[in-house]
Design an enzyme around this catalytic site. Structure first.
Site, PDB file in Angstrom:
ATOM      1  N   ALA A   1       0.851  -1.208   0.000  1.00 16.08           N
ATOM      2  CA  ALA A   1       0.000   0.000   0.000  1.00 16.08           C
ATOM      3  C   ALA A   1       0.873   1.240   0.000  1.00 16.08           C
ATOM      4  CB  ALA A   1      -0.927  -0.021   1.216  1.00 16.08           C
TER       5      ALA A   1
ATOM      6  N   SER B   1       6.903  -5.072  -8.639  1.00 25.57           N
ATOM      7  CA  SER B   1       8.134  -4.908  -7.851  1.00 25.57           C
ATOM      8  C   SER B   1       9.382  -5.094  -8.711  1.00 25.57           C
ATOM      9  CB  SER B   1       8.168  -5.930  -6.711  1.00 25.57           C
ATOM     10  OG  SER B   1       6.955  -5.940  -6.010  1.00 25.57           O
TER      11      SER B   1
ATOM     12  N   HIS C   1      12.930  -4.229 -18.360  1.00 22.94           N
ATOM     13  CA  HIS C   1      12.492  -2.975 -17.726  1.00 22.94           C
ATOM     14  C   HIS C   1      13.665  -2.426 -16.907  1.00 22.94           C
ATOM     15  CE1 HIS C   1      10.019  -0.042 -15.720  1.00 22.94           C
ATOM     16  NE2 HIS C   1      10.213  -0.587 -14.545  1.00 22.94           N
TER      17      HIS C   1
HETATM   18  P1  NAI Z   1       6.872   2.042  -1.349  1.00 26.50           P
HETATM   19  O1  NAI Z   1       8.026   1.885  -0.422  1.00 26.50           O
HETATM   20  O2  NAI Z   1       6.124   3.324  -1.358  1.00 26.50           O
HETATM   21  O3  NAI Z   1       5.809   0.879  -1.071  1.00 26.50           O
HETATM   22  C1  NAI Z   1       6.164  -0.453  -0.909  1.00 26.50           C
HETATM   23  C2  NAI Z   1       5.234  -1.046   0.134  1.00 26.50           C
HETATM   24  O4  NAI Z   1       5.455  -2.458   0.208  1.00 26.50           O
HETATM   25  C3  NAI Z   1       5.462  -0.473   1.560  1.00 26.50           C
HETATM   26  O5  NAI Z   1       4.260   0.114   2.038  1.00 26.50           O
HETATM   27  C4  NAI Z   1       5.879  -1.694   2.352  1.00 26.50           C
HETATM   28  O6  NAI Z   1       5.419  -1.680   3.710  1.00 26.50           O
HETATM   29  C5  NAI Z   1       5.234  -2.821   1.554  1.00 26.50           C
HETATM   30  N1  NAI Z   1       5.807  -4.135   1.840  1.00 26.50           N
HETATM   31  C6  NAI Z   1       7.109  -4.463   2.022  1.00 26.50           C
HETATM   32  N2  NAI Z   1       7.216  -5.778   2.278  1.00 26.50           N
HETATM   33  C7  NAI Z   1       5.966  -6.290   2.233  1.00 26.50           C
HETATM   34  C8  NAI Z   1       5.426  -7.586   2.413  1.00 26.50           C
HETATM   35  N3  NAI Z   1       6.209  -8.641   2.671  1.00 26.50           N
HETATM   36  N4  NAI Z   1       4.097  -7.750   2.315  1.00 26.50           N
HETATM   37  C9  NAI Z   1       3.289  -6.701   2.064  1.00 26.50           C
HETATM   38  N5  NAI Z   1       3.741  -5.443   1.878  1.00 26.50           N
HETATM   39  C10 NAI Z   1       5.062  -5.245   1.970  1.00 26.50           C
HETATM   40  O7  NAI Z   1       7.411   1.700  -2.821  1.00 26.50           O
HETATM   41  P2  NAI Z   1       6.705   2.054  -4.221  1.00 26.50           P
HETATM   42  O8  NAI Z   1       7.211   3.354  -4.705  1.00 26.50           O
HETATM   43  O9  NAI Z   1       5.251   1.830  -4.090  1.00 26.50           O
HETATM   44  O10 NAI Z   1       7.350   0.929  -5.171  1.00 26.50           O
HETATM   45  C11 NAI Z   1       7.004  -0.427  -4.987  1.00 26.50           C
HETATM   46  C12 NAI Z   1       7.831  -1.324  -5.916  1.00 26.50           C
HETATM   47  O11 NAI Z   1       7.435  -1.095  -7.263  1.00 26.50           O
HETATM   48  C13 NAI Z   1       9.339  -1.076  -5.876  1.00 26.50           C
HETATM   49  O12 NAI Z   1      10.038  -2.288  -5.962  1.00 26.50           O
HETATM   50  C14 NAI Z   1       9.570  -0.231  -7.103  1.00 26.50           C
HETATM   51  O13 NAI Z   1      10.901  -0.300  -7.555  1.00 26.50           O
HETATM   52  C15 NAI Z   1       8.593  -0.859  -8.062  1.00 26.50           C
HETATM   53  N6  NAI Z   1       8.201  -0.050  -9.210  1.00 26.50           N
HETATM   54  C16 NAI Z   1       8.022  -0.719 -10.382  1.00 26.50           C
HETATM   55  C17 NAI Z   1       7.600  -0.062 -11.510  1.00 26.50           C
HETATM   56  C18 NAI Z   1       7.373  -0.839 -12.783  1.00 26.50           C
HETATM   57  O14 NAI Z   1       7.154  -0.236 -13.826  1.00 26.50           O
HETATM   58  N7  NAI Z   1       7.412  -2.155 -12.767  1.00 26.50           N
HETATM   59  C19 NAI Z   1       7.374   1.400 -11.494  1.00 26.50           C
HETATM   60  C20 NAI Z   1       7.556   2.001 -10.201  1.00 26.50           C
HETATM   61  C21 NAI Z   1       7.950   1.282  -9.097  1.00 26.50           C
END
Ligand code: NAI
Length: 311
Positions: free
Chosen positions: A8, A119, A178
């Site tokens: 989230a 992710s 990517h």
């Molecule tokens: P963020 O840090 O804002 O959110 C990640 C969330 O995952 C946090 O709220 C955290 O508590 C939660 N989390 C961590 N471990 C967990 C678990 N075991 N179970 C449930 N929740 C858990 O990060 P953001 O900006 O939302 O990015 C998320 C991921 O998406 C990153 O790996 C980022 O690099 C990736 N990403 C991928 C893109 C794509 O095009 N594929 C584009 C932008 C981001």
């Protein structure tokens, strides 16, 4: 229909927000490991319903997977985002553990769900998710990585900036990995209302558009101090929409290749038809020699990254 978004954080909450506002499903479950965060964001989003005029229910859950039961699609955004100067690849160790655990718990509750992996490093996380899912009896067509939808929208943005034409009139795809050095913006095939963009931009200008697209995410990370969320959130939502509405849209997505584009046993971005059953068909583009060479190089880099999973 029901969609779960795991994580989230910035991207997960934005994805849930877009899905709710488009009213494409009845229920969105937002799950996070951090106590109270998913419930808080779900409540905050639900308090926009009367203002936005949607009736999709958004439910928050702190790591209670029973709430995700019988989801049709699950978007996995849990994991660390990158910080300025970091590559997506540097996230592999921590995010692999997270993605593996999440996929297992999700499929225990929703064995028929289609998984959309966000992710990073996304191509490797998709390959890992596929391995876990296949060991639990899931068909490969139900595991999809989201990268091409976002990278292509960034490509269209940079093409629009360079040509001066509206983004909506511009069509272009990004295939391959990517990653800053692995993605392949297909400038040769990009068009403005079916007119090749090469009619409007010279070789050097096209090369600059491609280069800007490839570091599009890193540029934002440099400005924001963390990775972007608005475009990633709507890009993930667009893939969910294509699936739940059985749209048969062609969106470049990361899927398992078994000989297509000359590659085997790897998940990489290629144009696929998306519908109710996941990715239904891979579209074989006729790549130039140069593009095919770039694709092979991209596959080598991603395969190298995947090998870390085995260690
Ligand atoms: P963020 O840090 O804002 O959110 C990640 C969330 O995952 C946090 O709220 C955290 O508590 C939660 N989390 C961590 N471990 C967990 C678990 N075991 N179970 C449930 N929740 C858990 O990060 P953001 O900006 O939302 O990015 C998320 C991921 O998406 C990153 O790996 C980022 O690099 C990736 N990403 C991928 C893109 C794509 O095009 N594929 C584009 C932008 C981001």
């Amino acid at each position: 229909m029901k969609v779960t978004v795991v994580g989230a954080g910035a991207v997960g909450a934005t994805t849930a927000d877009n899905i709710a506002r488009k009213q494409i499903v009845d229920e969105v479950v937002l799950l996070d490991i951090k106590q109270g965060v998913a419930e808080g964001k779900a409540m905050d989003l639900m308090q926009t319903a009367s203002l936005e005029g949607f009736d999709t229910r958004i439910i928050g859950s702190t790591n209670d997977y029973t709430k995700t039961a019988k989801s049709d699609v699950v978007v996995i955004t849990s994991g660390l985002p990158r910080k300025p100067g970091m590559t997506r690849e540097e996230l592999i160790g921590i995010n692999a553990g997270i993605v593996k655990g999440v996929v297992t718990q999700i499929l225990e509750q929703s064995p028929k769900a289609i998984l959309l992996i966000v992710s990073n490093p996304m191509d490797t996380m998709t390959y890992l998710a596929l391995q876990v899912a296949q060991s639990m009896g899931v068909n490969k067509k139900r595991v999809i990585g989201m990268g091409g939808a976002l990278d292509s929208s960034r490509f269209r943005y940079f093409l629009s900036q360079a040509t001066g034409f509206a983004q909506n009139d511009i069509h272009g795809q990004v295939i391959g990995g990517h990653g800053d050095t692995t993605m392949i913006p297909l400038t040769r095939l990009a068009t403005v209302n079916s007119i090749p963009v090469s009619r409007f931009l010279g070789k050097e200008e096209l090369a600059k558009v491609a280069a800007d697209t490839m570091v599009g995410g890193a540029t934002l990370t440099g400005l924001l101090g963390t990775s972007a969320w608005y475009a990633p959130g709507i890009a993930a939502c667009s893939v969910v929409e294509a699936i739940v509405r059985d749209e048969k849209r062609i969106i470049p997505s990361c899927v398992y290749l078994n000989g297509e584009y000359g590659q085997k046993d790897i998940c990489l971005g290629v144009p696929v038809v998306l519908g109710r059953n996941g990715w239904e068909k891979i579209i074989n583009l006729r790549l130039s020699q140069e593009e095919q060479a770039a694709f092979s190089k991209s596959a080598d880099a991603v395969r190298n990254m995947n090998s870390v999973l085995a260690t």
